[in-house]
Write an enzyme that holds these catalytic residues in place. Structure first.
Site, PDB file in Angstrom:
ATOM      1  N   LYS A   1       3.875   0.492 -26.799  1.00  0.00           N
ATOM      2  CA  LYS A   1       4.936   1.370 -27.284  1.00  0.00           C
ATOM      3  C   LYS A   1       4.334   2.740 -27.600  1.00  0.00           C
ATOM      4  CE  LYS A   1       8.839   0.663 -30.383  1.00  0.00           C
ATOM      5  NZ  LYS A   1       9.190   0.072 -31.687  1.00  0.00           N
TER       6      LYS A   1
HETATM    7  C1  E4P Z   1      12.321  -0.447 -32.468  1.00  0.00           C
HETATM    8  O1  E4P Z   1      11.762  -0.413 -31.414  1.00  0.00           O
HETATM    9  C2  E4P Z   1      12.413   0.703 -33.393  1.00  0.00           C
HETATM   10  O2  E4P Z   1      11.145   1.045 -33.856  1.00  0.00           O
HETATM   11  C3  E4P Z   1      13.325   0.314 -34.534  1.00  0.00           C
HETATM   12  O3  E4P Z   1      14.504  -0.236 -33.980  1.00  0.00           O
HETATM   13  C4  E4P Z   1      13.652   1.448 -35.483  1.00  0.00           C
HETATM   14  O4  E4P Z   1      14.626   0.985 -36.374  1.00  0.00           O
HETATM   15  P1  E4P Z   1      14.999   1.743 -37.739  1.00  0.00           P
HETATM   16  O5  E4P Z   1      15.705   3.010 -37.407  1.00  0.00           O
HETATM   17  O6  E4P Z   1      15.907   0.763 -38.449  1.00  0.00           O
HETATM   18  O7  E4P Z   1      13.717   1.970 -38.467  1.00  0.00           O
END
Ligand code: E4P
Length: 218
Positions: A87
């Site tokens: 990622k």
């Molecule tokens: C996933 O890949 C993201 O990092 C995550 O969904 C972010 O979510 P949040 O906005 O609730 O922190």
């Protein structure tokens, strides 16, 4: 639409996996910290544990912000387990790193995406997945689901193979709206997945069926 769970919590992953409808997992440094996972060795071990629990992609986020650092970290993460997807944040060096990983057969998830413009860059670099953060967009009084529609539309025109992964999901309704918008994947907290089951008429109907069966059969 594929279902990923957005957590580093092993109990939540186990519960979602037991439903038989889980396709993958996404994590981020905040989610890892929330579970108290600290120290590089423990973090890497935790990724391997998750990979062994779920038969599907597991996103593991780099914390470097320069090309060389991201490449070194990403290569290390990818070597941990075949399920790992690296990622990478939507920044200039991130796009360069995604291109490098694409050219080297390593799967990527381009994260922190908030516009169609950024999603086009991710697709051009060959990202396996792109993560628009719809909940955070809604938090700013914009429409996160509309961004999913826009990206799906653009990718469709050009046949970009990058999968649209709706992230930052806050509710079960978000999941339904993302399905309508054509998202390839939704990554959700366990509560939003479980919320999909809920309907009072299901509960009332089941209660009635069981009561009627009992009336006749004892
Ligand atoms: C996933 O890949 C993201 O990092 C995550 O969904 C972010 O979510 P949040 O906005 O609730 O922190």
């Amino acid at each position: 639409m594929k279902f990923f769970i957005d957590t580093a919590n092993l109990e939540h992953i186990k519960e979602a996996e037991s439903l038989g409808i889980l396709d993958g997992v996404t994590t981020n440094p905040t989610l890892m910290a929330k579970e108290g996972i600290k120290g590089q060795n423990n973090i890497l071990k935790h990724y391997v544990t998750i990979c062994e629990m779920v038969n599907g992609p597991v996103s593991a986020e780099v914390i470097s912000t320069d090309f060389d650092g991201m490449v070194a970290e990403g290569n290390n993460l990818a070597a941990l387990h075949p399920n790992i997807v690296v990622k990478v944040p939507m920044i200039k060096d991130g796009i360069k790193a995604i291109k490098y990983f694409t050219d080297n057969g390593i799967k990527t998830n381009c994260t922190l995406v908030f516009s169609a413009a950024q999603a086009i860059l991710a697709a051009k670099a060959g990202a396996t997945m792109v993560s628009p953060f719809i909940g955070r967009i809604d938090d700013g009084n914009w429409d996160g689901v509309q961004l999913i529609e826009q990206i799906v539309h653009i990718y469709g025109i050009y046949g970009f193979p990058t999968e649209v992964l709706a992230a930052s999901i806050r509710s079960s309704l978000h999941i339904v709206k993302c399905a309508e918008a054509g998202a390839d994947i939704a990554t959700c907290p366990l509560s939003s997945i479980l919320g999909l089951f809920k309907h009072p008429l299901t509960d009332i109907g089941l209660e009635q069926f069981l009561a009627d069966y009992k009336k006749v059969n004892g």
